[in-house]
Motif scaffolding. Structure first.
Motif, PDB file in Angstrom:
ATOM      1  N   GLY A 384      32.032   2.207  27.674  1.00  0.00           N
ATOM      2  CA  GLY A 384      32.767   1.616  26.552  1.00  0.00           C
ATOM      3  C   GLY A 384      31.952   0.576  25.799  1.00  0.00           C
ATOM      4  N   ARG A 385      30.697   0.357  26.235  1.00  0.00           N
ATOM      5  CA  ARG A 385      29.883  -0.657  25.548  1.00  0.00           C
ATOM      6  C   ARG A 385      28.864   0.001  24.629  1.00  0.00           C
ATOM      7  NH1 ARG A 385      27.382  -4.159  30.161  1.00  0.00           N
ATOM      8  NH2 ARG A 385      25.838  -4.581  28.570  1.00  0.00           N
ATOM      9  N   ARG A 386      28.578  -0.709  23.540  1.00  0.00           N
ATOM     10  CA  ARG A 386      27.538  -0.272  22.612  1.00  0.00           C
ATOM     11  C   ARG A 386      26.236  -0.928  23.083  1.00  0.00           C
ATOM     12  NH1 ARG A 386      28.341   0.634  16.802  1.00  0.00           N
ATOM     13  NH2 ARG A 386      26.296   0.426  15.821  1.00  0.00           N
ATOM     14  N   VAL A 387      25.184  -0.114  23.314  1.00  0.00           N
ATOM     15  CA  VAL A 387      23.934  -0.685  23.830  1.00  0.00           C
ATOM     16  C   VAL A 387      22.748  -0.152  23.034  1.00  0.00           C
ATOM     17  CG1 VAL A 387      24.633  -1.091  26.241  1.00  0.00           C
ATOM     18  CG2 VAL A 387      23.810   1.167  25.574  1.00  0.00           C
ATOM     19  N   GLU A 388      21.730  -0.980  22.932  1.00  0.00           N
ATOM     20  CA  GLU A 388      20.500  -0.490  22.294  1.00  0.00           C
ATOM     21  C   GLU A 388      19.673   0.222  23.362  1.00  0.00           C
ATOM     22  OE1 GLU A 388      17.450  -2.660  19.454  1.00  0.00           O
ATOM     23  OE2 GLU A 388      16.732  -2.626  21.522  1.00  0.00           O
ATOM     24  N   LEU A 389      19.291   1.464  23.070  1.00  0.00           N
ATOM     25  CA  LEU A 389      18.494   2.241  24.022  1.00  0.00           C
ATOM     26  C   LEU A 389      17.152   2.588  23.415  1.00  0.00           C
ATOM     27  CD1 LEU A 389      21.088   4.863  25.346  1.00  0.00           C
ATOM     28  CD2 LEU A 389      20.389   2.715  26.428  1.00  0.00           C
ATOM     29  N   MET A 390      16.150   2.666  24.283  1.00  0.00           N
ATOM     30  CA  MET A 390      14.890   3.268  23.849  1.00  0.00           C
ATOM     31  C   MET A 390      14.724   4.570  24.613  1.00  0.00           C
ATOM     32  SD  MET A 390      11.006   1.982  23.746  1.00  0.00           S
ATOM     33  CE  MET A 390      10.194   2.979  24.955  1.00  0.00           C
ATOM     34  N   VAL A 391      14.489   5.646  23.875  1.00  0.00           N
ATOM     35  CA  VAL A 391      14.361   6.961  24.489  1.00  0.00           C
ATOM     36  C   VAL A 391      12.946   7.089  25.060  1.00  0.00           C
ATOM     37  CG1 VAL A 391      14.335   9.435  24.012  1.00  0.00           C
ATOM     38  CG2 VAL A 391      16.113   7.963  23.018  1.00  0.00           C
ATOM     39  N   GLU A 392      12.884   7.385  26.383  1.00  0.00           N
ATOM     40  CA  GLU A 392      11.569   7.375  27.050  1.00  0.00           C
ATOM     41  C   GLU A 392      10.997   8.759  27.308  1.00  0.00           C
ATOM     42  OE1 GLU A 392      11.582   4.845  30.486  1.00  0.00           O
ATOM     43  OE2 GLU A 392      11.957   3.057  29.270  1.00  0.00           O
ATOM     44  N   ALA A 393      11.854   9.721  27.673  1.00  0.00           N
ATOM     45  CA  ALA A 393      11.325  11.041  28.062  1.00  0.00           C
ATOM     46  C   ALA A 393      12.480  12.028  28.186  1.00  0.00           C
ATOM     47  CB  ALA A 393      10.620  10.916  29.413  1.00  0.00           C
ATOM     48  N   PRO A 394      12.175  13.333  28.164  1.00  0.00           N
ATOM     49  CA  PRO A 394      13.226  14.305  28.488  1.00  0.00           C
ATOM     50  C   PRO A 394      13.672  14.049  29.935  1.00  0.00           C
ATOM     51  CG  PRO A 394      11.284  15.377  27.553  1.00  0.00           C
ATOM     52  CD  PRO A 394      10.886  13.965  27.826  1.00  0.00           C
ATOM     53  N   ALA A 395      14.991  14.147  30.211  1.00  0.00           N
ATOM     54  CA  ALA A 395      15.481  13.898  31.575  1.00  0.00           C
ATOM     55  C   ALA A 395      15.203  15.122  32.443  1.00  0.00           C
ATOM     56  CB  ALA A 395      16.971  13.592  31.545  1.00  0.00           C
ATOM     57  N   PRO A 396      14.891  14.922  33.723  1.00  0.00           N
ATOM     58  CA  PRO A 396      14.535  16.063  34.573  1.00  0.00           C
ATOM     59  C   PRO A 396      15.631  17.126  34.635  1.00  0.00           C
ATOM     60  CG  PRO A 396      14.226  13.960  35.754  1.00  0.00           C
ATOM     61  CD  PRO A 396      14.824  13.636  34.428  1.00  0.00           C
ATOM     62  N   ARG A 397      16.921  16.698  34.603  1.00  0.00           N
ATOM     63  CA  ARG A 397      17.988  17.696  34.720  1.00  0.00           C
ATOM     64  C   ARG A 397      18.713  17.925  33.387  1.00  0.00           C
ATOM     65  NH1 ARG A 397      20.747  15.091  39.367  1.00  0.00           N
ATOM     66  NH2 ARG A 397      18.870  14.395  40.425  1.00  0.00           N
ATOM     67  N   GLY A 398      17.957  17.874  32.297  1.00  0.00           N
ATOM     68  CA  GLY A 398      18.544  18.142  30.982  1.00  0.00           C
ATOM     69  C   GLY A 398      18.894  16.860  30.262  1.00  0.00           C
ATOM     70  N   GLY A 399      18.933  16.935  28.933  1.00  0.00           N
ATOM     71  CA  GLY A 399      19.215  15.747  28.135  1.00  0.00           C
ATOM     72  C   GLY A 399      17.976  14.862  28.046  1.00  0.00           C
ATOM     73  N   THR A 400      18.230  13.601  27.716  1.00  0.00           N
ATOM     74  CA  THR A 400      17.128  12.689  27.445  1.00  0.00           C
ATOM     75  C   THR A 400      17.315  11.420  28.255  1.00  0.00           C
ATOM     76  OG1 THR A 400      17.166  13.568  25.215  1.00  0.00           O
ATOM     77  CG2 THR A 400      15.947  11.543  25.521  1.00  0.00           C
ATOM     78  N   MET A 401      16.191  10.882  28.767  1.00  0.00           N
ATOM     79  CA  MET A 401      16.282   9.650  29.542  1.00  0.00           C
ATOM     80  C   MET A 401      15.937   8.463  28.653  1.00  0.00           C
ATOM     81  SD  MET A 401      14.125   8.364  32.712  1.00  0.00           S
ATOM     82  CE  MET A 401      13.427   7.023  31.820  1.00  0.00           C
ATOM     83  N   ALA A 402      16.850   7.487  28.647  1.00  0.00           N
ATOM     84  CA  ALA A 402      16.621   6.301  27.819  1.00  0.00           C
ATOM     85  C   ALA A 402      16.858   5.075  28.691  1.00  0.00           C
ATOM     86  CB  ALA A 402      17.589   6.310  26.640  1.00  0.00           C
ATOM     87  N   ARG A 403      16.514   3.885  28.162  1.00  0.00           N
ATOM     88  CA  ARG A 403      16.671   2.674  28.960  1.00  0.00           C
ATOM     89  C   ARG A 403      17.213   1.544  28.090  1.00  0.00           C
ATOM     90  NH1 ARG A 403      13.970   1.838  34.018  1.00  0.00           N
ATOM     91  NH2 ARG A 403      12.662   3.630  33.651  1.00  0.00           N
ATOM     92  N   THR A 404      18.081   0.741  28.686  1.00  0.00           N
ATOM     93  CA  THR A 404      18.537  -0.475  28.013  1.00  0.00           C
ATOM     94  C   THR A 404      17.433  -1.519  28.147  1.00  0.00           C
ATOM     95  OG1 THR A 404      19.469  -1.326  30.052  1.00  0.00           O
ATOM     96  CG2 THR A 404      20.959  -0.061  28.662  1.00  0.00           C
ATOM     97  N   SER A 405      17.535  -2.620  27.390  1.00  0.00           N
ATOM     98  CA  SER A 405      16.481  -3.625  27.519  1.00  0.00           C
ATOM     99  C   SER A 405      16.529  -4.296  28.885  1.00  0.00           C
ATOM    100  CB  SER A 405      16.571  -4.655  26.390  1.00  0.00           C
ATOM    101  OG  SER A 405      17.790  -5.332  26.490  1.00  0.00           O
ATOM    102  N   ASP A 406      17.688  -4.298  29.565  1.00  0.00           N
ATOM    103  CA  ASP A 406      17.732  -4.906  30.908  1.00  0.00           C
ATOM    104  C   ASP A 406      17.216  -3.964  31.992  1.00  0.00           C
ATOM    105  OD1 ASP A 406      19.767  -3.179  31.740  1.00  0.00           O
ATOM    106  OD2 ASP A 406      21.218  -4.755  32.179  1.00  0.00           O
ATOM    107  N   GLY A 407      16.763  -2.782  31.589  1.00  0.00           N
ATOM    108  CA  GLY A 407      16.082  -1.886  32.523  1.00  0.00           C
ATOM    109  C   GLY A 407      16.955  -0.781  33.093  1.00  0.00           C
ATOM    110  N   THR A 408      18.220  -0.671  32.677  1.00  0.00           N
ATOM    111  CA  THR A 408      19.107   0.364  33.228  1.00  0.00           C
ATOM    112  C   THR A 408      18.826   1.715  32.566  1.00  0.00           C
ATOM    113  OG1 THR A 408      20.785  -1.340  33.536  1.00  0.00           O
ATOM    114  CG2 THR A 408      21.542   0.939  33.645  1.00  0.00           C
ATOM    115  N   VAL A 409      18.705   2.748  33.397  1.00  0.00           N
ATOM    116  CA  VAL A 409      18.470   4.094  32.875  1.00  0.00           C
ATOM    117  C   VAL A 409      19.805   4.687  32.413  1.00  0.00           C
ATOM    118  CG1 VAL A 409      17.794   6.458  33.510  1.00  0.00           C
ATOM    119  CG2 VAL A 409      16.421   4.508  34.271  1.00  0.00           C
TER     120      VAL A 409
END
Ligand code: SAM
Ligand code: SF4
Length: 440
Positions: A384-409
């Motif tokens: 339910g939260r709006r977060v700024e993400l940086m997209v890092e790589a395709p996710a191993p099991r589909g989709g895309t892996m991104a990270r919040t600035s606090d380090g959460t995938v």
């Protein structure tokens, strides 16, 4: 063109050094292959922090030797911390042709040439083995002037210091990586600038204890400030910070610099003062907690992660309970948790009594279960939260892996270009990973 296959074990420092090895070999005319069967040169970059990592590398070395026996003329090379730790045993007992410690990679092409030339080319029933070659001198090497091949198109790293002088009693790093030395600030900014020119958006500054960084009057806070000011740098991270060296000035600098990520990896190791003393960590549980409280006060939304060892020699039920209690109180976003592994030659190898393996394993499992609950609750808090993400790589099991600035995938379903930085809305949890969609 000769091909090499490189297998990498261990920490982020090793993944970074793999980039240095790749650069050195590609500059010498080698090309990389992901198929070990195709490679003339089989390399392994090893970790010796725990016995398990060392044993895994030795097991794979057996596979490499098997490949070499089936098709002679190949070279098997061991790089990294296990080379420095086991030295000639790697050739006498495990068949390595080349053994190079963490400071010797500049000589890799020259040494490979000499070993390749000495390899028997035919399948002899009793193959003659060329003389093994070693490079194990420890020097002030920081690989200045060698630009590592970045680990990903969006994220790169710069080693700001190498070695460690802290001598935590359980740790092999000071013995295999040598004395602490810092890279000049100009060299660090030059490498970071080169990464940005290649399109990297996020730079991580690496060292065993970055807070010990000193170069010509610049400390780590000063270095971070200079790197964060480089044009085009969206995010800056750093790893690892020793709790004894955390200062208010450093925490304020993180808080006041918008592109320095609000994330701190602060290894606790144990929650018991008695065990922290035996570990030679040089802080108490109270001092650690005070620094965490100060960091949380100064840096809103801080992502706090840690490392913990259980089963250190002499750890009692009370010591372990003190660790559990502190983990519960602090509520880390994530923790790397280990069972103590005795490293011959370190100070704690002389300590007793050892905690029985079954007891240490049970303590580890209970700690992991506790931390998993805390991490899950942290992840759920994103829904339910709006977060700024940086997209890092395709996710191993589909989709895309991104990270919040606090380090959460966070996983974003569907393809999003790597390097994208924008707001998303976290909508659900999959397994235990937050999932985000477009933010309206
Ligand atoms: N320099 C960093 C620091 O001080 O945290 C990282 C060092 S080490 C590569 C990463 C982690 O491995 C340590 O924080 C510690 O928790 C763990 N470790 C090191 N030696 C260990 C040992 N002998 N047994 C189990 N875990 C160990
Ligand atoms: Fe090892 Fe301690 Fe140095 Fe980290 S600070 S590398 S745990 S000796």
């Amino acid at each position: 063109m000769r091909r090499f296959f490189l297998e990498v074990y261990g920490c982020q420092m090793n993944r970074h050094e793999a980039g240095i090895v790749r650069r050195i070999l590609s500059s010498a005319g080698y090309s990389e292959t992901n198929d070990e069967n195709e490679a003339e040169v089989l390399l392994m970059l090893t970790c010796s922090v725990r016995d398990h990592a060392e044993q895994r590398a030795l097991g794979r070395l057996g596979d490499f030797r098997g490949l070499k026996e089936r098709s002679p003329g190949r070279v098997v090379a061991v790089l990294g911390c296990v080379s420095q730790n086991l030295k000639s045993e790697l050739s006498s007992d495990h068949g390595a042709d080349l053994v190079i410690g963490p400071d010797g990679y500049r000589r890799l092409p020259e040494m490979l040439t000499s070993v390749l030339l000495s390899q028997p080319k035919t399948q002899d029933p009793k193959p003659k083995v060329g003389s093994p070659v070693f490079s194990l001198d420890q020097s002030a090497e920081c690989y200045d002037g060698i630009m590592p091949v970045p680990e990903s198109p969006a994220c790169g790293s710069v080693t700001v210091m190498r070695g460690c002088d802290n001598y935590c009693s359980y740790c092999i790093v000071p013995y295999v990586r040598g004395r602490e030395r810092s890279k000049p600030a100009e060299q660090v900014t030059m490498e970071a600038r080169a990464l940005l020119e290649q399109g990297v958006k996020e730079v991580t500054l690496l060292g065993q204890n970055v807070l010990a960084y000193r170069s010509n009057g610049t400390d780590f806070a000063g270095l971070l400030e200079r790197v964060a000011a480089l044009p085009g740098i969206a995010r800056v991270r750093f790893l690892t910070s020793h709790p004894k060296d955390v200062t208010e000035r450093f925490l304020k600098m993180i808080a006041d610099t918008p592109n320095v990520c609000p994330a701190l990896h602060l290894p606790l190791q144990s929650g018991s003062d008695r065990i922290l003393g035996l570990m030679n960590r040089r802080y108490t549980r109270t001092e650690y907690l005070e620094r965490v409280e100060l960091a949380r006060k100064l840096i809103p939304g801080l992502g706090l992660t840690t490392d913990i060892i259980v089963g250190f020699p002499g750890e009692t039920d009370e010591d372990y309970a003190a660790t559990l209690e502190l983990v519960r109180t602090i509520g880390y976003h994530y923790a790397y948790m280990f069972r103590y592994s005795v490293r011959p030659g370190t100070a704690s190898a002389q300590l007793g009594p050892a905690v029985p393996v079954a007891v240490a394993q049970e303590r580890l499992e209970r700690l992991i279960a506790l931390q998993n609950d805390i991490t899950r609750a942290h992840h759920r808090s994103f829904v339910g939260r709006r977060v700024e993400l940086m997209v890092e790589a395709p996710a191993p099991r589909g989709g895309t892996m991104a990270r919040t600035s606090d380090g959460t995938v966070v996983i974003v379903p569907g393809p999003v270009p790597v390097g994208t930085i924008r707001d998303f809305m976290v909508t659900s949890i999959s397994g235990w990973t937050p999932v985000a969609g477009p933010a309206n």
